[in-house]
Design a protein around this motif. Structure first.
Motif, PDB file in Angstrom:
ATOM      1  N   ASP A   1       1.978   1.672  -3.564  1.00 13.69           N
ATOM      2  CA  ASP A   1       0.838   2.025  -4.417  1.00 13.69           C
ATOM      3  C   ASP A   1       0.389   3.464  -4.182  1.00 13.69           C
ATOM      4  O   ASP A   1      -0.049   4.154  -5.116  1.00 13.69           O
ATOM      5  CB  ASP A   1      -0.334   1.073  -4.164  1.00 13.69           C
ATOM      6  CG  ASP A   1      -0.121  -0.293  -4.779  1.00 13.69           C
ATOM      7  OD1 ASP A   1       0.796  -0.433  -5.620  1.00 13.69           O
ATOM      8  OD2 ASP A   1      -0.854  -1.235  -4.412  1.00 13.69           O
TER       9      ASP A   1
ATOM     10  N   THR B   1      -5.887   6.759  -4.395  1.00 13.44           N
ATOM     11  CA  THR B   1      -6.185   8.185  -4.559  1.00 13.44           C
ATOM     12  C   THR B   1      -7.199   8.718  -3.550  1.00 13.44           C
ATOM     13  O   THR B   1      -7.495   9.913  -3.540  1.00 13.44           O
ATOM     14  CB  THR B   1      -6.715   8.461  -5.973  1.00 13.44           C
ATOM     15  OG1 THR B   1      -7.908   7.685  -6.191  1.00 13.44           O
ATOM     16  CG2 THR B   1      -5.667   8.098  -7.018  1.00 13.44           C
TER      17      THR B   1
ATOM     18  N   GLN C   1       0.823  -1.212   0.000  1.00 12.47           N
ATOM     19  CA  GLN C   1       0.000   0.000   0.000  1.00 12.47           C
ATOM     20  C   GLN C   1       0.854   1.258   0.000  1.00 12.47           C
ATOM     21  O   GLN C   1       0.509   2.250  -0.658  1.00 12.47           O
ATOM     22  CB  GLN C   1      -0.925  -0.005   1.214  1.00 12.47           C
ATOM     23  CG  GLN C   1      -2.099  -0.962   1.115  1.00 12.47           C
ATOM     24  CD  GLN C   1      -2.895  -1.016   2.398  1.00 12.47           C
ATOM     25  OE1 GLN C   1      -2.337  -0.894   3.505  1.00 12.47           O
ATOM     26  NE2 GLN C   1      -4.203  -1.223   2.277  1.00 12.47           N
TER      27      GLN C   1
ATOM     28  N   ARG D   1      -1.762   4.840  -7.338  1.00 11.00           N
ATOM     29  CA  ARG D   1      -2.824   3.849  -7.477  1.00 11.00           C
ATOM     30  C   ARG D   1      -3.880   3.986  -6.386  1.00 11.00           C
ATOM     31  O   ARG D   1      -5.006   3.521  -6.554  1.00 11.00           O
ATOM     32  CB  ARG D   1      -2.225   2.439  -7.430  1.00 11.00           C
ATOM     33  CG  ARG D   1      -1.329   2.103  -8.616  1.00 11.00           C
ATOM     34  CD  ARG D   1      -0.636   0.778  -8.396  1.00 11.00           C
ATOM     35  NE  ARG D   1       0.169   0.397  -9.541  1.00 11.00           N
ATOM     36  CZ  ARG D   1       1.111  -0.533  -9.519  1.00 11.00           C
ATOM     37  NH1 ARG D   1       1.356  -1.200  -8.390  1.00 11.00           N
ATOM     38  NH2 ARG D   1       1.801  -0.821 -10.602  1.00 11.00           N
TER      39      ARG D   1
ATOM     40  N   GLN E   1      -9.977   3.978   0.246  1.00 13.67           N
ATOM     41  CA  GLN E   1      -9.280   2.760  -0.184  1.00 13.67           C
ATOM     42  C   GLN E   1      -8.386   2.200   0.916  1.00 13.67           C
ATOM     43  O   GLN E   1      -7.932   1.051   0.827  1.00 13.67           O
ATOM     44  CB  GLN E   1      -8.424   3.054  -1.421  1.00 13.67           C
ATOM     45  CG  GLN E   1      -9.215   3.434  -2.659  1.00 13.67           C
ATOM     46  CD  GLN E   1      -8.296   3.879  -3.794  1.00 13.67           C
ATOM     47  OE1 GLN E   1      -8.119   5.082  -4.017  1.00 13.67           O
ATOM     48  NE2 GLN E   1      -7.696   2.917  -4.472  1.00 13.67           N
TER      49      GLN E   1
END
Length: 330
Positions: free
Chosen positions: A131, A138, A128, A136, A142
């Motif tokens: 990412d 944003t 994470q 990835r 998430q």
């Protein structure tokens, strides 16, 4: 770049942001004035150290606070008597140093993934974290927090903090390593550029939903530091204990240079700060340089830095650094 004269001044004035200081005692006019360029990461420690040295040893200093890259370049150009950097000088820089180069590790710190979203307790796995800085991820939703778009921030200036942070990203991600690599400056795939650790702190504080990387000593409300997964699979916050465990895993070479971008224990992103000094020093400046280094590496000097949120150096490493004083010559 901020420039300061550190003479007999109070620490409150130093940290208040004034541009110049010139209050001195009656004997200071004859004192040698050293010139130094220090990284923004370690600037507060240097202000504290040289304030103490001015009061107790009559060592006065003109300090520029800038990124590690600029500080190293100024040292290589012979513009300063010493420079501080958070990333080890390269072999090419060492070879090119016109008067030789000695590196003294003097303090350390943890680099936090800082964010501005009250009510969110962020835990980032290794994948994470990568990412997030690849763009990835944003939105905080998430990551298990409330719906809030992420504004990603990174450093624009040549920075030792960037070098250490990107080295950690490269250590855990082959894609990051092969595409963006690590260094004081990289071609970030996404994000808004800011200058200096102070600039990063200001922008993070001002922008709700922002995320960036910064030394943990800058973390104060409304900012928080994410818990990061280390190599052992533990989620760890940056504090003195977790930082010290990671710091102990750094193996230094015979020049006392090195880093460990993926330590096996503790907080996963820690960095050392070094003072770079020439091997060949003028007779007028040699005593002041030795006095300064001796104080900074003393227990009192390390206590000064720890009170400001830095990680103190282990005694064996301090002794190794102190042994290099004998290598300084006129």
């Amino acid at each position: 770049m901020k420039r300061y004269f550190v003479g007999l001044v109070g620490m409150a004035a130093l940290l208040g942001g004034c541009a110049q200081f010139s209050k001195q005692d009656d004997n200071s006019a004859a004192a040698t004035v050293l010139k130094g360029s220090v990284s923004t990461f370690a600037a507060h420690a240097y202000f504290r150290w040289f304030n103490q040295l001015a009061v107790n040893e009559n060592v006065n200093v003109e300090l520029d606070s800038t990124g590690s890259g600029v500080s190293t370049r100024r040292f290589m150009a012979g513009d300063v008597d010493f420079a501080s950097t958070d990333s080890p000088p390269s072999s090419q820089e060492i070879k090119a140093a016109p008067r030789g180069l000695l590196a003294f590790p003097v303090t350390a710190g943890s680099i936090a993934v800082a964010y501005n979203l009250p009510g969110c307790k962020l835990r980032l796995s290794r994948s994470q974290l990568v990412d997030l800085f690849l763009g990835r991820i944003t939105n905080f939703a998430q990551l298990g927090c409330q719906d809030q778009p992420i504004t990603l921030l990174h450093r624009r200036d040549p920075s030792g903090t960037t070098a250490n942070f990107t080295a950690s990203l490269a250590a855990v991600s082959s894609q990051w390593r092969q595409t963006y690599g690590s260094g004081r400056v990289v071609a970030w795939p996404i994000g808004t550029a800011v200058v200096g650790s102070d600039g990063m702190a200001v922008e993070l504080t001002a922008i709700r939903g922002s995320v960036g990387y910064i030394e943990s000593l800058y973390i104060r409300f409304p900012l928080q530091a994410a818990s990061l997964e280390n190599r052992a699979g533990q989620f760890v916050r940056p504090d003195s204990s977790s930082g010290a465990r990671a710091l102990a895993s750094i193996d230094l070479d015979n020049r006392l240079l090195g880093q460990n971008p993926d330590p096996p224990d503790g907080y996963p992103i820690v960095n050392l700060n070094w003072i770079l000094v020439p091997v060949s020093v003028s007779a007028a400046r040699l005593p002041a340089l030795k006095t300064s280094l001796s104080y900074i590496l003393s227990q009192a000097g390390q206590d000064d830095a720890e009170q400001l949120g830095y990680l103190p150096l282990p005694m064996p490493l301090r002794n190794q650094a102190l042994s290099q004083l004998s290598l300084l010559k006129r």
